[in-house]
Write an enzyme that holds these catalytic residues in place. Structure first.
Site, PDB file in Angstrom:
ATOM      1  N   ILE A 155      18.966  13.107  30.249  1.00  0.00           N
ATOM      2  CA  ILE A 155      18.241  12.097  30.273  1.00  0.00           C
ATOM      3  C   ILE A 155      18.666  11.292  28.977  1.00  0.00           C
ATOM      4  O   ILE A 155      18.602   9.919  28.797  1.00  0.00           O
ATOM      5  CB  ILE A 155      16.664  12.247  30.366  1.00  0.00           C
ATOM      6  CG1 ILE A 155      16.256  12.883  31.665  1.00  0.00           C
ATOM      7  CG2 ILE A 155      15.859  10.971  29.839  1.00  0.00           C
ATOM      8  CD1 ILE A 155      14.964  13.581  31.556  1.00  0.00           C
ATOM      9  N   THR A 232       8.759  10.839  25.898  1.00  0.00           N
ATOM     10  CA  THR A 232       8.714  11.172  27.320  1.00  0.00           C
ATOM     11  C   THR A 232       9.045  12.501  27.577  1.00  0.00           C
ATOM     12  O   THR A 232       9.457  12.784  28.756  1.00  0.00           O
ATOM     13  CB  THR A 232       9.489  10.035  28.218  1.00  0.00           C
ATOM     14  OG1 THR A 232      11.123  10.389  27.661  1.00  0.00           O
ATOM     15  CG2 THR A 232       9.248   8.671  28.005  1.00  0.00           C
ATOM     16  N   ARG A 234       7.968  16.145  26.199  1.00  0.00           N
ATOM     17  CA  ARG A 234       6.876  17.054  26.329  1.00  0.00           C
ATOM     18  C   ARG A 234       6.128  16.916  24.969  1.00  0.00           C
ATOM     19  O   ARG A 234       6.443  16.756  23.999  1.00  0.00           O
ATOM     20  CB  ARG A 234       7.515  18.546  26.458  1.00  0.00           C
ATOM     21  CG  ARG A 234       7.807  19.207  27.566  1.00  0.00           C
ATOM     22  CD  ARG A 234       6.818  19.191  28.534  1.00  0.00           C
ATOM     23  NE  ARG A 234       7.495  19.497  29.901  1.00  0.00           N
ATOM     24  CZ  ARG A 234       8.058  19.076  30.966  1.00  0.00           C
ATOM     25  NH1 ARG A 234       7.945  17.548  30.694  1.00  0.00           N
ATOM     26  NH2 ARG A 234       8.541  19.439  32.150  1.00  0.00           N
ATOM     27  N   GLU A 263      -2.352  17.626  27.412  1.00  0.00           N
ATOM     28  CA  GLU A 263      -2.551  16.657  28.377  1.00  0.00           C
ATOM     29  C   GLU A 263      -3.161  17.663  29.804  1.00  0.00           C
ATOM     30  O   GLU A 263      -3.598  17.019  30.726  1.00  0.00           O
ATOM     31  CB  GLU A 263      -1.276  16.102  29.257  1.00  0.00           C
ATOM     32  CG  GLU A 263      -0.159  17.160  29.465  1.00  0.00           C
ATOM     33  CD  GLU A 263       1.091  16.600  29.909  1.00  0.00           C
ATOM     34  OE1 GLU A 263       1.629  15.653  28.984  1.00  0.00           O
ATOM     35  OE2 GLU A 263       1.649  16.791  31.070  1.00  0.00           O
ATOM     36  N   HIS A 295       1.765  10.888  32.274  1.00  0.00           N
ATOM     37  CA  HIS A 295       2.988  11.870  32.682  1.00  0.00           C
ATOM     38  C   HIS A 295       3.726  11.267  34.038  1.00  0.00           C
ATOM     39  O   HIS A 295       3.795  11.975  35.057  1.00  0.00           O
ATOM     40  CB  HIS A 295       2.774  13.209  32.767  1.00  0.00           C
ATOM     41  CG  HIS A 295       3.907  14.392  32.693  1.00  0.00           C
ATOM     42  ND1 HIS A 295       3.655  15.358  32.081  1.00  0.00           N
ATOM     43  CD2 HIS A 295       5.134  14.224  33.109  1.00  0.00           C
ATOM     44  CE1 HIS A 295       4.810  16.144  31.942  1.00  0.00           C
ATOM     45  NE2 HIS A 295       5.921  15.268  32.734  1.00  0.00           N
ATOM     46  N   GLN A 296       4.201   9.906  33.870  1.00  0.00           N
ATOM     47  CA  GLN A 296       4.380   9.168  35.031  1.00  0.00           C
ATOM     48  C   GLN A 296       6.112   9.033  35.150  1.00  0.00           C
ATOM     49  O   GLN A 296       6.449   8.170  36.038  1.00  0.00           O
ATOM     50  CB  GLN A 296       3.690   7.938  35.514  1.00  0.00           C
ATOM     51  CG  GLN A 296       3.790   6.796  34.510  1.00  0.00           C
ATOM     52  CD  GLN A 296       3.173   5.584  34.842  1.00  0.00           C
ATOM     53  OE1 GLN A 296       1.928   5.455  34.404  1.00  0.00           O
ATOM     54  NE2 GLN A 296       3.739   4.579  35.232  1.00  0.00           N
ATOM     55  N   ALA A 297       6.688   9.335  34.012  1.00  0.00           N
ATOM     56  CA  ALA A 297       7.930   8.826  33.815  1.00  0.00           C
ATOM     57  C   ALA A 297       8.921   9.364  35.192  1.00  0.00           C
ATOM     58  O   ALA A 297       9.736   8.765  35.568  1.00  0.00           O
ATOM     59  CB  ALA A 297       8.602   9.400  32.484  1.00  0.00           C
ATOM     60  N   PHE A 298       8.660  10.593  35.572  1.00  0.00           N
ATOM     61  CA  PHE A 298       9.402  10.993  36.756  1.00  0.00           C
ATOM     62  C   PHE A 298       9.084  10.391  37.992  1.00  0.00           C
ATOM     63  O   PHE A 298       9.579  10.573  38.837  1.00  0.00           O
ATOM     64  CB  PHE A 298       9.234  12.440  36.782  1.00  0.00           C
ATOM     65  CG  PHE A 298       7.823  12.882  37.518  1.00  0.00           C
ATOM     66  CD1 PHE A 298       6.580  12.425  36.653  1.00  0.00           C
ATOM     67  CD2 PHE A 298       7.629  12.969  38.831  1.00  0.00           C
ATOM     68  CE1 PHE A 298       5.363  12.894  37.353  1.00  0.00           C
ATOM     69  CE2 PHE A 298       6.486  13.256  39.561  1.00  0.00           C
ATOM     70  CZ  PHE A 298       5.274  13.419  38.706  1.00  0.00           C
TER      71      PHE A 298
HETATM   72  P1  NAD Z   1      18.886  18.455  29.428  1.00  0.00           P
HETATM   73  O1  NAD Z   1      18.793  19.952  29.520  1.00  0.00           O
HETATM   74  O2  NAD Z   1      20.184  18.022  30.280  1.00  0.00           O
HETATM   75  O3  NAD Z   1      18.792  17.909  27.906  1.00  0.00           O
HETATM   76  C1  NAD Z   1      18.415  18.499  27.020  1.00  0.00           C
HETATM   77  C2  NAD Z   1      19.147  18.307  25.677  1.00  0.00           C
HETATM   78  O4  NAD Z   1      18.287  18.806  24.661  1.00  0.00           O
HETATM   79  C3  NAD Z   1      20.087  19.154  25.679  1.00  0.00           C
HETATM   80  O5  NAD Z   1      21.389  18.382  25.184  1.00  0.00           O
HETATM   81  C4  NAD Z   1      20.062  20.145  24.607  1.00  0.00           C
HETATM   82  O6  NAD Z   1      21.313  20.697  23.942  1.00  0.00           O
HETATM   83  C5  NAD Z   1      19.329  19.570  23.878  1.00  0.00           C
HETATM   84  N1  NAD Z   1      18.333  20.411  22.795  1.00  0.00           N
HETATM   85  C6  NAD Z   1      17.798  21.577  23.039  1.00  0.00           C
HETATM   86  N2  NAD Z   1      17.262  22.384  22.070  1.00  0.00           N
HETATM   87  C7  NAD Z   1      17.292  21.299  21.148  1.00  0.00           C
HETATM   88  C8  NAD Z   1      16.927  21.294  19.953  1.00  0.00           C
HETATM   89  N3  NAD Z   1      16.420  22.375  19.098  1.00  0.00           N
HETATM   90  N4  NAD Z   1      17.145  20.104  19.080  1.00  0.00           N
HETATM   91  C9  NAD Z   1      17.582  18.976  19.731  1.00  0.00           C
HETATM   92  N5  NAD Z   1      18.520  19.088  20.830  1.00  0.00           N
HETATM   93  C10 NAD Z   1      18.206  20.167  21.622  1.00  0.00           C
HETATM   94  O7  NAD Z   1      17.445  18.079  30.052  1.00  0.00           O
HETATM   95  P2  NAD Z   1      16.957  16.373  30.421  1.00  0.00           P
HETATM   96  O8  NAD Z   1      17.058  16.542  31.973  1.00  0.00           O
HETATM   97  O9  NAD Z   1      17.836  15.403  30.055  1.00  0.00           O
HETATM   98  O10 NAD Z   1      15.529  16.571  30.319  1.00  0.00           O
HETATM   99  C11 NAD Z   1      15.118  16.493  28.896  1.00  0.00           C
HETATM  100  C12 NAD Z   1      13.675  16.790  28.903  1.00  0.00           C
HETATM  101  O11 NAD Z   1      12.833  15.708  29.596  1.00  0.00           O
HETATM  102  C13 NAD Z   1      13.168  17.883  29.452  1.00  0.00           C
HETATM  103  O12 NAD Z   1      13.193  19.233  28.665  1.00  0.00           O
HETATM  104  C14 NAD Z   1      11.545  17.656  29.943  1.00  0.00           C
HETATM  105  O13 NAD Z   1      10.573  18.355  29.239  1.00  0.00           O
HETATM  106  C15 NAD Z   1      11.571  16.168  29.919  1.00  0.00           C
HETATM  107  N6  NAD Z   1      11.121  15.578  31.163  1.00  0.00           N
HETATM  108  C16 NAD Z   1      10.049  14.854  31.259  1.00  0.00           C
HETATM  109  C17 NAD Z   1       9.971  14.219  32.514  1.00  0.00           C
HETATM  110  C18 NAD Z   1       8.616  13.151  32.633  1.00  0.00           C
HETATM  111  O14 NAD Z   1       8.229  12.875  33.585  1.00  0.00           O
HETATM  112  N7  NAD Z   1       7.928  12.768  31.510  1.00  0.00           N
HETATM  113  C19 NAD Z   1      10.546  14.457  33.594  1.00  0.00           C
HETATM  114  C20 NAD Z   1      11.597  15.269  33.374  1.00  0.00           C
HETATM  115  C21 NAD Z   1      12.063  15.969  32.318  1.00  0.00           C
END
Ligand code: NAD
Length: 332
Positions: A155, A232, A234, A263, A295-298
């Site tokens: 993302i 967006t 957690r 939430e 929590h509607q981003a997805f």
């Molecule tokens: P991803 O696993 O592809 O990317 C996460 C990145 O964070 C990785 O590059 C990882 O190395 C990095 N990371 C891990 N620990 C870290 C730290 N301590 N400091 C800095 N970077 C760190 O995941 P993604 O698919 O890009 O999703 C990211 C987050 O988005 C998910 O964990 C989820 O919580 C959130 N999300 C939110 C929604 C929503 O509807 N709001 C939907 C999907 C995902």
């Protein structure tokens, strides 16, 4: 396979049922969250299917195991609500949706930035009331701004490419740097430098013990005065009380959040006719420079379609004894 589906909204029921049409699992839908008070509903179900706020903690996993459940299928990417060690101890497998339209979340983060920086939410309310005054709506170009991306995974990288298209400078912080981020013009820096130099900070890392309250009073004190913060990812990444203090002092210029630490008690429900007891969210929504989405981003057609298809295919793989492509393992 008999599957108890929790936190099931109308769209979950329709789209999971469609994805299941050929697979033929017996899906039993519940509006409720999975938690200790509802876990008895799962007795006899080989799998449970849950979402972001279901509480799959050690007591719930013990009860699931006792009732014959052997698979937890998350309809989301994040798995911070599952006690993976307890699941492994009970022989319960956990699967998630590792990838579904990273565009959905990245684009929502961009939508929050555009709305906040051009005050679209305020203009919308004004013009509906016949007020076409511009005073108070002065915005800022995104072109030339420095955007700090914390977490340059799937993302974060899509988000970075979009912001690069606006002519923004990109700096990033990640535990595991990714060459694709640098290839799209990004530069990795330390967290303190990212905080000090960014006009906009967007969070795209998972919630772990290490990232809990990553944005706290100390981090906010380092930030560029007037910066925009977007979350967006957690809710637990941000210390909400510290953010409210920074908004009140003007240190934080604007806040856009799609996730909120408390939430579970609020999101995915219509509470418009009730008194909301959470003073922090009430304070947040009272600021003119804060936008909260629930929590509607997805929540795009493309993302939900992939979530349902992947979830059903993981359940089928488990039922047929095939390898689980999207299994989440406990870190030992
Ligand atoms: P991803 O696993 O592809 O990317 C996460 C990145 O964070 C990785 O590059 C990882 O190395 C990095 N990371 C891990 N620990 C870290 C730290 N301590 N400091 C800095 N970077 C760190 O995941 P993604 O698919 O890009 O999703 C990211 C987050 O988005 C998910 O964990 C989820 O919580 C959130 N999300 C939110 C929604 C929503 O509807 N709001 C939907 C999907 C995902």
């Amino acid at each position: 396979m008999k599957v108890a589906v929790f936190s099931a909204k109308r769209y979950d029921r329709e789209l999971l049922a469609a994805a299941n049409a050929n697979a033929g699992h017996e899906l039993i839908f519940f509006d409720d969250l999975l938690e200790i008070s509802t876990v008895a509903l799962t007795v006899g179900c080989g799998a449970v299917c849950v979402f972001v706020n279901d509480r799959v903690d050690a007591p719930v996993l013990a009860a699931l195991a006792a009732g014959g459940t052997r698979l937890v299928a998350l309809r989301c990417t994040g798995f911070n609500n599952v006690d993976l060690k307890a699941a492994a101890a009970h022989g319960i497998k956990v699967v998630r949706v590792t990838e579904y339209s990273p565009y959905s979340v990245a684009e929502h983060a961009v939508a929050l930035i555009l709305a906040l920086s051009r005050k679209i939410h305020r203009a919308y309310n004004r013009t509906r009331d016949g007020n076409f005054e511009l005073d108070g709506l002065l915005g800022a170009d995104l072109h030339g701004r420095t955007v700090g991306v914390i977490g340059t995974g799937k993302i974060g990288r899509v988000f970075s490419r979009i912001m690069s298209g606006f002519g923004c400078r990109l700096i990033g912080y990640d535990k595991i740097p990714n060459p694709d981020f640098e290839a799209s013009g990004g530069r990795y820096v330390q967290l303190s430098e990212l905080a000090a130099r960014s006009d906009i900070v967007s969070l795209h890392c998972p919630l772990t013990p290490e990232t809990y309250h990553l944005v706290d009073a100390d981090a906010l004190a380092l930030a560029k005065p007037g910066a925009i913060l977007i979350n967006t990812s957690r809710g637990g990444l941000v210390d909400t009380e510290a953010v409210i203090a920074a908004l009140k002092s003007g240190q934080l210029g604007a806040l856009g959040i799609d996730v909120y630490e408390q939430e579970t008690e609020l999101f995915f429900q219509d509470l418009s006719s009730t008194i909301i007891p959470d003073d922090l969210i009430q304070r947040l929504v009272s600021f003119p420079n804060v936008i909260v989405t629930g929590h509607q981003a997805f929540f795009t057609r493309e993302a939900i379609g992939t979530i349902c298809a992947t979830t059903i295919s993981s359940i089928s793989a488990y039922a047929e004894g095939r390898p689980l492509e999207h299994e989440v393992h406990a870190v030992v």
